[in-house]
Design a protein around this motif. Structure first.
Motif, PDB file in Angstrom:
ATOM      1  N   SER A 104       0.846  -1.197   0.000  1.00  0.00           N
ATOM      2  CA  SER A 104       0.000   0.000   0.000  1.00  0.00           C
ATOM      3  C   SER A 104       0.872   1.234   0.000  1.00  0.00           C
ATOM      4  CB  SER A 104      -0.868   0.028   1.255  1.00  0.00           C
ATOM      5  OG  SER A 104      -1.659  -1.110   1.349  1.00  0.00           O
ATOM      6  N   LEU A 105       0.263   2.356  -0.389  1.00  0.00           N
ATOM      7  CA  LEU A 105       0.936   3.654  -0.317  1.00  0.00           C
ATOM      8  C   LEU A 105       0.345   4.411   0.868  1.00  0.00           C
ATOM      9  CD1 LEU A 105       1.000   4.689  -4.068  1.00  0.00           C
ATOM     10  CD2 LEU A 105       2.897   3.900  -2.680  1.00  0.00           C
ATOM     11  N   ILE A 106       1.196   4.754   1.825  1.00  0.00           N
ATOM     12  CA  ILE A 106       0.745   5.391   3.049  1.00  0.00           C
ATOM     13  C   ILE A 106       1.436   6.733   3.209  1.00  0.00           C
ATOM     14  CG2 ILE A 106       0.503   5.116   5.543  1.00  0.00           C
ATOM     15  CD1 ILE A 106       1.608   2.142   3.764  1.00  0.00           C
ATOM     16  N   PRO A 107       0.695   7.814   3.428  1.00  0.00           N
ATOM     17  CA  PRO A 107       1.345   9.094   3.738  1.00  0.00           C
ATOM     18  C   PRO A 107       1.924   9.044   5.148  1.00  0.00           C
ATOM     19  CG  PRO A 107      -1.029   9.351   3.673  1.00  0.00           C
ATOM     20  CD  PRO A 107      -0.746   7.937   3.303  1.00  0.00           C
ATOM     21  N   LEU A 108       3.202   9.356   5.273  1.00  0.00           N
ATOM     22  CA  LEU A 108       3.878   9.285   6.559  1.00  0.00           C
ATOM     23  C   LEU A 108       3.906  10.626   7.274  1.00  0.00           C
ATOM     24  CD1 LEU A 108       6.882   7.083   5.422  1.00  0.00           C
ATOM     25  CD2 LEU A 108       4.777   6.347   6.542  1.00  0.00           C
ATOM     26  N   LYS A 109       4.152  11.705   6.529  1.00  0.00           N
ATOM     27  CA  LYS A 109       4.149  13.029   7.144  1.00  0.00           C
ATOM     28  C   LYS A 109       3.954  14.116   6.112  1.00  0.00           C
ATOM     29  CE  LYS A 109       8.775  12.735   8.326  1.00  0.00           C
ATOM     30  NZ  LYS A 109       9.889  13.114   9.166  1.00  0.00           N
ATOM     31  N   ILE A 110       3.482  15.255   6.591  1.00  0.00           N
ATOM     32  CA  ILE A 110       3.321  16.452   5.763  1.00  0.00           C
ATOM     33  C   ILE A 110       4.233  17.510   6.343  1.00  0.00           C
ATOM     34  CG2 ILE A 110       1.755  18.318   5.145  1.00  0.00           C
ATOM     35  CD1 ILE A 110      -0.423  16.372   4.815  1.00  0.00           C
ATOM     36  N   TYR A 111       4.938  18.222   5.466  1.00  0.00           N
ATOM     37  CA  TYR A 111       5.847  19.277   5.904  1.00  0.00           C
ATOM     38  C   TYR A 111       5.917  20.354   4.841  1.00  0.00           C
ATOM     39  CZ  TYR A 111       8.911  16.364   3.053  1.00  0.00           C
ATOM     40  OH  TYR A 111       9.435  15.618   2.038  1.00  0.00           O
ATOM     41  N   ILE A 112       6.443  21.506   5.231  1.00  0.00           N
ATOM     42  CA  ILE A 112       6.633  22.623   4.308  1.00  0.00           C
ATOM     43  C   ILE A 112       8.113  22.656   3.940  1.00  0.00           C
ATOM     44  CG2 ILE A 112       6.479  25.123   4.003  1.00  0.00           C
ATOM     45  CD1 ILE A 112       3.750  23.958   4.363  1.00  0.00           C
ATOM     46  N   LYS A 113       8.398  22.662   2.642  1.00  0.00           N
ATOM     47  CA  LYS A 113       9.779  22.704   2.159  1.00  0.00           C
ATOM     48  C   LYS A 113       9.869  23.825   1.136  1.00  0.00           C
ATOM     49  CE  LYS A 113      13.123  19.853  -0.298  1.00  0.00           C
ATOM     50  NZ  LYS A 113      13.331  18.542  -0.918  1.00  0.00           N
ATOM     51  N   ASN A 114      10.683  24.820   1.407  1.00  0.00           N
ATOM     52  CA  ASN A 114      10.850  25.994   0.539  1.00  0.00           C
ATOM     53  C   ASN A 114       9.508  26.653   0.226  1.00  0.00           C
ATOM     54  OD1 ASN A 114      13.601  25.404   0.460  1.00  0.00           O
ATOM     55  ND2 ASN A 114      13.374  24.145  -1.375  1.00  0.00           N
ATOM     56  N   GLY A 115       8.634  26.726   1.217  1.00  0.00           N
ATOM     57  CA  GLY A 115       7.345  27.381   1.064  1.00  0.00           C
ATOM     58  C   GLY A 115       6.285  26.551   0.372  1.00  0.00           C
ATOM     59  N   VAL A 116       6.573  25.283   0.070  1.00  0.00           N
ATOM     60  CA  VAL A 116       5.644  24.417  -0.641  1.00  0.00           C
ATOM     61  C   VAL A 116       5.303  23.220   0.242  1.00  0.00           C
ATOM     62  CG1 VAL A 116       5.341  23.016  -2.721  1.00  0.00           C
ATOM     63  CG2 VAL A 116       6.666  25.104  -2.840  1.00  0.00           C
ATOM     64  N   ALA A 117       4.027  22.837   0.288  1.00  0.00           N
ATOM     65  CA  ALA A 117       3.609  21.682   1.084  1.00  0.00           C
ATOM     66  C   ALA A 117       4.031  20.398   0.375  1.00  0.00           C
ATOM     67  CB  ALA A 117       2.105  21.704   1.287  1.00  0.00           C
ATOM     68  N   LYS A 118       4.663  19.519   1.121  1.00  0.00           N
ATOM     69  CA  LYS A 118       5.104  18.222   0.597  1.00  0.00           C
ATOM     70  C   LYS A 118       4.560  17.126   1.495  1.00  0.00           C
ATOM     71  CE  LYS A 118       8.146  19.835  -2.473  1.00  0.00           C
ATOM     72  NZ  LYS A 118       8.179  19.506  -3.877  1.00  0.00           N
ATOM     73  N   VAL A 119       4.377  15.956   0.924  1.00  0.00           N
ATOM     74  CA  VAL A 119       3.965  14.791   1.694  1.00  0.00           C
ATOM     75  C   VAL A 119       4.974  13.678   1.444  1.00  0.00           C
ATOM     76  CG1 VAL A 119       2.384  13.934  -0.085  1.00  0.00           C
ATOM     77  CG2 VAL A 119       2.034  13.256   2.253  1.00  0.00           C
ATOM     78  N   LEU A 120       5.350  12.980   2.497  1.00  0.00           N
ATOM     79  CA  LEU A 120       6.266  11.852   2.394  1.00  0.00           C
ATOM     80  C   LEU A 120       5.414  10.592   2.316  1.00  0.00           C
ATOM     81  CD1 LEU A 120       9.333  11.262   2.437  1.00  0.00           C
ATOM     82  CD2 LEU A 120       9.053  10.691   4.848  1.00  0.00           C
TER      83      LEU A 120
END
Length: 154
Positions: A104-120
């Motif tokens: 499965s594909l599971i989102p592990l965390k959300i963070y802001i990187k260089n002003g852009v929202a990213k999800v791991l």
């Protein structure tokens, strides 16, 4: 935390308990209107969310981003399906790997990187009940050893 990653806004703590995470991918999220303001305020929940690849595109389902208080009519649906931004090679690889049984594909965390929202996103294989019990035993044993070492050093 891998190099270049920003401060984690939300984490899926249950993911490591329920899955063996084998690979991780960093993906951008396509957001609407006031969603980024809610994410920056930390009003996001990854608890029941999952990712899926449909027709050559990756999507994030059940990610709850609370409506922004000052957003009035420009607010969004809190649990809408959001598109993930990944490279074509990564999507093709994920299509092949998620076709296998138990992955499965599971989102592990959300963070802001260089002003852009990213999800791991993590590619995970589901754990059986005995795997979870084994992990808990291992963690408890490590905790006991650390406590014993700490007491001996005093």
């Amino acid at each position: 935390m891998p190099k270049g990653q920003g401060k984690a806004i939300a984490q899926n703590r249950k993911a490591n308990h329920d899955f063996f995470i084998e690979e991780t991918y960093e993906a951008g999220i396509v957001l609407q209107g006031t969603e980024i303001k809610s994410i920056r305020a930390g009003r996001v929940n990854l608890k029941d969310s999952f990712a899926r690849v449909d027709r050559g595109e990756a999507f994030l389902h059940n990610l709850h981003i609370s409506p922004y208080e000052q957003g009035n009519r420009y607010n969004h649906d809190p649990v809408r399906t959001r598109k993930l931004l990944l490279h074509r090679k990564e999507i093709d690889k994920l299509i092949g790997e998620t076709q296998q049984q138990g992955y499965s594909l599971i989102p592990l965390k959300i963070y802001i990187k260089n002003g852009v929202a990213k999800v791991l996103i993590g590619l995970g294989r589901g754990k059986k009940k005995y795997d979870k019990r084994e992990d808990l035993k291992r963690k408890q044993a490590k905790r006991d050893m650390d406590r014993a070492l700490k007491d001996n050093n005093r």
